[in-house]
Design a protein around this motif. Sequence first.
Motif, PDB file in Angstrom:
ATOM      1  N   PRO A 145     -52.589   4.553  55.790  1.00 62.28           N
ATOM      2  CA  PRO A 145     -51.676   5.045  54.747  1.00 62.28           C
ATOM      3  C   PRO A 145     -50.232   5.102  55.256  1.00 62.28           C
ATOM      4  O   PRO A 145     -49.998   5.212  56.469  1.00 62.28           O
ATOM      5  N   PRO A 146     -49.252   5.043  54.344  1.00 61.09           N
ATOM      6  CA  PRO A 146     -47.844   5.099  54.764  1.00 61.09           C
ATOM      7  C   PRO A 146     -47.552   6.308  55.646  1.00 61.09           C
ATOM      8  O   PRO A 146     -48.032   7.412  55.377  1.00 61.09           O
ATOM      9  N   ASN A 147     -46.802   6.084  56.697  1.00 62.04           N
ATOM     10  CA  ASN A 147     -46.332   7.121  57.622  1.00 62.04           C
ATOM     11  C   ASN A 147     -47.448   7.828  58.382  1.00 62.04           C
ATOM     12  O   ASN A 147     -47.273   8.944  58.843  1.00 62.04           O
ATOM     13  N   GLU A 148     -48.588   7.190  58.509  1.00 59.62           N
ATOM     14  CA  GLU A 148     -49.720   7.757  59.233  1.00 59.62           C
ATOM     15  C   GLU A 148     -50.077   6.857  60.419  1.00 59.62           C
ATOM     16  O   GLU A 148     -49.598   5.738  60.521  1.00 59.62           O
ATOM     17  N   THR A 149     -50.922   7.353  61.308  1.00 61.45           N
ATOM     18  CA  THR A 149     -51.356   6.557  62.459  1.00 61.45           C
ATOM     19  C   THR A 149     -52.863   6.319  62.458  1.00 61.45           C
ATOM     20  O   THR A 149     -53.340   5.437  63.149  1.00 61.45           O
ATOM     21  N   LYS A 150     -53.620   7.096  61.686  1.00 60.35           N
ATOM     22  CA  LYS A 150     -55.070   6.905  61.595  1.00 60.35           C
ATOM     23  C   LYS A 150     -55.377   5.992  60.406  1.00 60.35           C
ATOM     24  O   LYS A 150     -54.733   6.089  59.370  1.00 60.35           O
ATOM     25  N   HIS A 151     -56.370   5.126  60.597  1.00 63.87           N
ATOM     26  CA  HIS A 151     -56.665   4.128  59.573  1.00 63.87           C
ATOM     27  C   HIS A 151     -58.092   4.263  59.026  1.00 63.87           C
ATOM     28  O   HIS A 151     -58.938   4.928  59.610  1.00 63.87           O
ATOM     29  N   PHE A 152     -58.317   3.584  57.915  1.00 66.54           N
ATOM     30  CA  PHE A 152     -59.644   3.387  57.335  1.00 66.54           C
ATOM     31  C   PHE A 152     -60.096   1.988  57.734  1.00 66.54           C
ATOM     32  O   PHE A 152     -59.276   1.070  57.816  1.00 66.54           O
ATOM     33  N   THR A 153     -61.367   1.795  57.957  1.00 66.70           N
ATOM     34  CA  THR A 153     -61.928   0.471  58.204  1.00 66.70           C
ATOM     35  C   THR A 153     -62.721   0.075  56.967  1.00 66.70           C
ATOM     36  O   THR A 153     -63.696   0.745  56.617  1.00 66.70           O
ATOM     37  N   LEU A 154     -62.265  -0.973  56.298  1.00 65.82           N
ATOM     38  CA  LEU A 154     -62.899  -1.435  55.069  1.00 65.82           C
ATOM     39  C   LEU A 154     -63.481  -2.823  55.278  1.00 65.82           C
ATOM     40  O   LEU A 154     -62.794  -3.718  55.776  1.00 65.82           O
ATOM     41  N   LYS A 155     -64.733  -3.004  54.888  1.00 73.74           N
ATOM     42  CA  LYS A 155     -65.371  -4.314  54.985  1.00 73.74           C
ATOM     43  C   LYS A 155     -64.867  -5.172  53.830  1.00 73.74           C
ATOM     44  O   LYS A 155     -64.796  -4.725  52.687  1.00 73.74           O
ATOM     45  N   TRP A 156     -64.506  -6.421  54.121  1.00 67.53           N
ATOM     46  CA  TRP A 156     -64.016  -7.359  53.113  1.00 67.53           C
ATOM     47  C   TRP A 156     -65.198  -7.789  52.232  1.00 67.53           C
ATOM     48  O   TRP A 156     -66.134  -8.438  52.711  1.00 67.53           O
ATOM     49  N   PRO A 157     -65.177  -7.474  50.937  1.00 69.30           N
ATOM     50  CA  PRO A 157     -66.342  -7.745  50.095  1.00 69.30           C
ATOM     51  C   PRO A 157     -66.288  -9.044  49.285  1.00 69.30           C
ATOM     52  O   PRO A 157     -67.223  -9.325  48.532  1.00 69.30           O
TER      53      PRO A 157
END
Length: 180
Positions: A145-157
């Motif tokens: 997300p904007p201005n954050e350092t932690k991410h989500f991992t999303l599988k490409w569907p």
Amino acid sequence: MKSKLTAVALATVVVAGTAAAAVPASAATAKAAPTRCHTADLKAGFATGEDAKPEMDQTKKQTQAFIWFTNQSKRTCTLSGFAGVDMIGAQKTDSTWSLVRSAKKPQKIVLEHGDTVDFSINLLPVAKSTPQKQKFVPAKFLVTPPNETKHFTLKWPFGGQILKQDGATHPGTYVNPVGL
């Protein structure tokens, strides 16, 4: 006599340095402005409805994939800017591709509990007959997300392949601001 006592009491408070400023009623009831959303406040995923799916089978023009953020916190928060998007490829020759940003201007989005906003990723699909070294096969997306350092991992569907332009100055695959 009453007004003289009031004046003496007021003078005593002022001299002691404890005079309190009057607060208007409107200021006392005003809420603090919402602060930005943090990764822990949000859920994320790919929009997979029929009208949201990218056309990965066509290879003559760009298509778009959409990623959404939903505020799952109990507070109102804001998002403004670009999500960080790193694509991880499925082929041994694919590395991680950090997508560049479009020239579009971001706007501030206010999300109450349960509200959802999305952003698009422009993609430039290629034909299966394209030489292997010229195509990128998406497997996962790391979305910050904007201005954050932690991410989500999303599988490409969605399958398909993208023209590999990870070193290009103006690639056909790029990310747009949140809310646009």
